[in-house]
Design a protein around this motif. Structure first.
Motif, PDB file in Angstrom:
ATOM      1  N   ARG A  38       0.799  -1.224   0.000  1.00 24.39           N
ATOM      2  CA  ARG A  38       0.000   0.000   0.000  1.00 24.39           C
ATOM      3  C   ARG A  38       0.831   1.272   0.000  1.00 24.39           C
ATOM      4  NH1 ARG A  38      -5.655  -1.371   2.551  1.00 24.39           N
ATOM      5  NH2 ARG A  38      -5.614  -3.586   2.146  1.00 24.39           N
ATOM      6  N   TYR A  39       1.992   1.226  -0.667  1.00 29.20           N
ATOM      7  CA  TYR A  39       2.784   2.430  -0.879  1.00 29.20           C
ATOM      8  C   TYR A  39       2.292   3.200  -2.102  1.00 29.20           C
ATOM      9  CZ  TYR A  39       6.263   0.847   2.509  1.00 29.20           C
ATOM     10  OH  TYR A  39       6.884   0.449   3.647  1.00 29.20           O
ATOM     11  N   CYS A  40       1.654   2.494  -3.025  1.00 27.00           N
ATOM     12  CA  CYS A  40       1.172   3.100  -4.268  1.00 27.00           C
ATOM     13  C   CYS A  40      -0.033   2.321  -4.765  1.00 27.00           C
ATOM     14  CB  CYS A  40       2.283   3.112  -5.319  1.00 27.00           C
ATOM     15  SG  CYS A  40       2.924   1.473  -5.658  1.00 27.00           S
ATOM     16  N   LEU A  41      -0.639   2.808  -5.841  1.00 26.50           N
ATOM     17  CA  LEU A  41      -1.813   2.146  -6.404  1.00 26.50           C
ATOM     18  C   LEU A  41      -1.408   1.208  -7.527  1.00 26.50           C
ATOM     19  CD1 LEU A  41      -4.219   5.188  -6.593  1.00 26.50           C
ATOM     20  CD2 LEU A  41      -4.213   3.368  -4.895  1.00 26.50           C
ATOM     21  N   LEU A  42      -1.979   0.016  -7.525  1.00 22.46           N
ATOM     22  CA  LEU A  42      -1.709  -0.958  -8.577  1.00 22.46           C
ATOM     23  C   LEU A  42      -2.291  -0.453  -9.896  1.00 22.46           C
ATOM     24  CD1 LEU A  42      -0.555  -3.760  -9.237  1.00 22.46           C
ATOM     25  CD2 LEU A  42      -2.806  -4.703  -8.781  1.00 22.46           C
ATOM     26  N   GLY A  43      -1.545  -0.550 -10.964  1.00 25.66           N
ATOM     27  CA  GLY A  43      -2.008  -0.091 -12.266  1.00 25.66           C
ATOM     28  C   GLY A  43      -1.737   1.373 -12.541  1.00 25.66           C
ATOM     29  N   GLN A  44      -1.188   2.087 -11.581  1.00 30.33           N
ATOM     30  CA  GLN A  44      -0.906   3.508 -11.756  1.00 30.33           C
ATOM     31  C   GLN A  44       0.588   3.779 -11.943  1.00 30.33           C
ATOM     32  OE1 GLN A  44      -3.280   5.906 -11.877  1.00 30.33           O
ATOM     33  NE2 GLN A  44      -4.815   4.307 -11.701  1.00 30.33           N
ATOM     34  N   GLY A  45       1.358   2.735 -12.227  1.00 30.61           N
ATOM     35  CA  GLY A  45       2.807   2.869 -12.355  1.00 30.61           C
ATOM     36  C   GLY A  45       3.216   3.671 -13.574  1.00 30.61           C
ATOM     37  N   PRO A  46       4.368   4.323 -13.512  1.00 34.10           N
ATOM     38  CA  PRO A  46       4.824   5.117 -14.648  1.00 34.10           C
ATOM     39  C   PRO A  46       5.216   4.268 -15.858  1.00 34.10           C
ATOM     40  CG  PRO A  46       6.496   5.083 -12.935  1.00 34.10           C
ATOM     41  CD  PRO A  46       5.272   4.415 -12.377  1.00 34.10           C
ATOM     42  N   SER A  47       5.399   2.980 -15.671  1.00 34.70           N
ATOM     43  CA  SER A  47       5.787   2.134 -16.795  1.00 34.70           C
ATOM     44  C   SER A  47       4.573   1.623 -17.569  1.00 34.70           C
ATOM     45  CB  SER A  47       6.610   0.949 -16.308  1.00 34.70           C
ATOM     46  OG  SER A  47       5.803   0.088 -15.531  1.00 34.70           O
ATOM     47  N   ALA A  48       3.380   2.006 -17.170  1.00 39.30           N
ATOM     48  CA  ALA A  48       2.174   1.507 -17.830  1.00 39.30           C
ATOM     49  C   ALA A  48       2.084   1.976 -19.283  1.00 39.30           C
ATOM     50  CB  ALA A  48       0.933   1.943 -17.064  1.00 39.30           C
ATOM     51  N   GLY A  49       2.648   3.133 -19.580  1.00 37.91           N
ATOM     52  CA  GLY A  49       2.570   3.666 -20.938  1.00 37.91           C
ATOM     53  C   GLY A  49       3.681   3.197 -21.852  1.00 37.91           C
ATOM     54  N   ILE A  50       4.597   2.387 -21.342  1.00 41.60           N
ATOM     55  CA  ILE A  50       5.738   1.936 -22.141  1.00 41.60           C
ATOM     56  C   ILE A  50       5.412   0.563 -22.712  1.00 41.60           C
ATOM     57  CG2 ILE A  50       8.176   1.320 -22.075  1.00 41.60           C
ATOM     58  CD1 ILE A  50       8.461   3.301 -19.763  1.00 41.60           C
ATOM     59  N   ARG A  51       5.510   0.443 -24.005  1.00 41.57           N
ATOM     60  CA  ARG A  51       5.251  -0.817 -24.687  1.00 41.57           C
ATOM     61  C   ARG A  51       6.516  -1.298 -25.368  1.00 41.57           C
ATOM     62  NH1 ARG A  51       1.826  -1.375 -21.658  1.00 41.57           N
ATOM     63  NH2 ARG A  51      -0.308  -0.687 -21.901  1.00 41.57           N
ATOM     64  N   ARG A  52       6.666  -2.597 -25.446  1.00 42.47           N
ATOM     65  CA  ARG A  52       7.845  -3.182 -26.084  1.00 42.47           C
ATOM     66  C   ARG A  52       7.723  -3.078 -27.594  1.00 42.47           C
ATOM     67  NH1 ARG A  52      10.657  -8.971 -24.835  1.00 42.47           N
ATOM     68  NH2 ARG A  52      12.416  -8.661 -26.188  1.00 42.47           N
ATOM     69  N   GLN A  53       8.804  -2.635 -28.211  1.00 44.75           N
ATOM     70  CA  GLN A  53       8.860  -2.574 -29.662  1.00 44.75           C
ATOM     71  C   GLN A  53       9.736  -3.716 -30.133  1.00 44.75           C
ATOM     72  OE1 GLN A  53      10.396   1.273 -30.515  1.00 44.75           O
ATOM     73  NE2 GLN A  53       8.533   2.323 -29.887  1.00 44.75           N
ATOM     74  N   GLY A  54       9.113  -4.686 -30.745  1.00 43.49           N
ATOM     75  CA  GLY A  54       9.838  -5.870 -31.179  1.00 43.49           C
ATOM     76  C   GLY A  54      10.535  -5.665 -32.513  1.00 43.49           C
ATOM     77  N   GLN A  55      11.290  -6.641 -32.876  1.00 41.78           N
ATOM     78  CA  GLN A  55      11.978  -6.620 -34.153  1.00 41.78           C
ATOM     79  C   GLN A  55      10.958  -6.776 -35.279  1.00 41.78           C
ATOM     80  OE1 GLN A  55      15.225  -6.110 -34.527  1.00 41.78           O
ATOM     81  NE2 GLN A  55      15.511  -5.947 -32.335  1.00 41.78           N
ATOM     82  N   PRO A  56      11.217  -6.156 -36.436  1.00 40.02           N
ATOM     83  CA  PRO A  56      10.284  -6.367 -37.553  1.00 40.02           C
ATOM     84  C   PRO A  56      10.322  -7.821 -38.011  1.00 40.02           C
ATOM     85  CG  PRO A  56      12.202  -5.098 -38.254  1.00 40.02           C
ATOM     86  CD  PRO A  56      12.296  -5.248 -36.773  1.00 40.02           C
ATOM     87  N   ARG A  57       9.202  -8.303 -38.469  1.00 41.07           N
ATOM     88  CA  ARG A  57       9.126  -9.694 -38.908  1.00 41.07           C
ATOM     89  C   ARG A  57       9.873  -9.896 -40.218  1.00 41.07           C
ATOM     90  NH1 ARG A  57       4.793 -12.815 -36.533  1.00 41.07           N
ATOM     91  NH2 ARG A  57       3.841 -11.553 -34.927  1.00 41.07           N
ATOM     92  N   ARG A  58      10.280 -11.121 -40.440  1.00 38.36           N
ATOM     93  CA  ARG A  58      10.985 -11.452 -41.686  1.00 38.36           C
ATOM     94  C   ARG A  58      10.040 -11.317 -42.860  1.00 38.36           C
ATOM     95  NH1 ARG A  58      15.657 -14.944 -42.094  1.00 38.36           N
ATOM     96  NH2 ARG A  58      14.694 -15.631 -44.009  1.00 38.36           N
ATOM     97  N   ALA A  59      10.533 -10.706 -43.910  1.00 37.63           N
ATOM     98  CA  ALA A  59       9.733 -10.563 -45.122  1.00 37.63           C
ATOM     99  C   ALA A  59      10.116 -11.633 -46.149  1.00 37.63           C
ATOM    100  CB  ALA A  59       9.926  -9.170 -45.719  1.00 37.63           C
ATOM    101  N   LEU A  60      11.318 -12.176 -46.019  1.00 35.65           N
ATOM    102  CA  LEU A  60      11.783 -13.165 -46.981  1.00 35.65           C
ATOM    103  C   LEU A  60      11.304 -14.561 -46.600  1.00 35.65           C
ATOM    104  CD1 LEU A  60      15.480 -12.002 -47.364  1.00 35.65           C
ATOM    105  CD2 LEU A  60      13.581 -11.557 -48.892  1.00 35.65           C
TER     106      LEU A  60
END
Length: 74
Positions: A38-60
Motif C-alpha cells: 500500500r505504498y502506491c496504487l496498482l495499475g498507476q505505475g509510470p511504466s504503464a505507458g511503455i510498450r515493447r517494440q519488437g523486431q520487424p518480422r521477416r519478409a523473406l
C-alpha cells in the motif's frame, strides 16, 4: 518520476531491447510489491505507458525448391 525512468531507458535501449525490457519487467514487479504494501496504487505505475517494440518480422520466405538445392550443394 516517469521522466527519470524514460531517461534511464534511452541508454539501455542502445545496449539492446532485451536489456531495457528486463528493466521494465523488474520495475513492474517491484511496483506490484509496493502496491501490495500500500505504498502506491496498482495499475498507476509510470511504466504503464511503455510498450515493447519488437523486431520487424521477416519478409523473406524460402520455397521448398530453394532449400533443397541449398542443402544438396552444402
Amino acid at each position: 518520476m516517469a521522466a527519470r525512468l524514460r531517461s534511464t531507458l534511452v541508454p539501455l535501449a542502445q545496449k539492446g531491447v532485451d536489456t531495457a525490457w528486463r528493466l521494465i519487467k523488474t520495475w513492474r514487479a517491484l511496483w506490484k510489491v509496493a502496491s501490495a504494501m500500500r505504498y502506491c496504487l496498482l495499475g498507476q505505475g509510470p511504466s504503464a505507458g511503455i510498450r515493447r517494440q519488437g523486431q520487424p518480422r521477416r519478409a523473406l520466405r524460402w520455397s521448398e525448391g530453394e532449400v533443397v538445392r541449398l542443402v544438396k550443394a552444402a
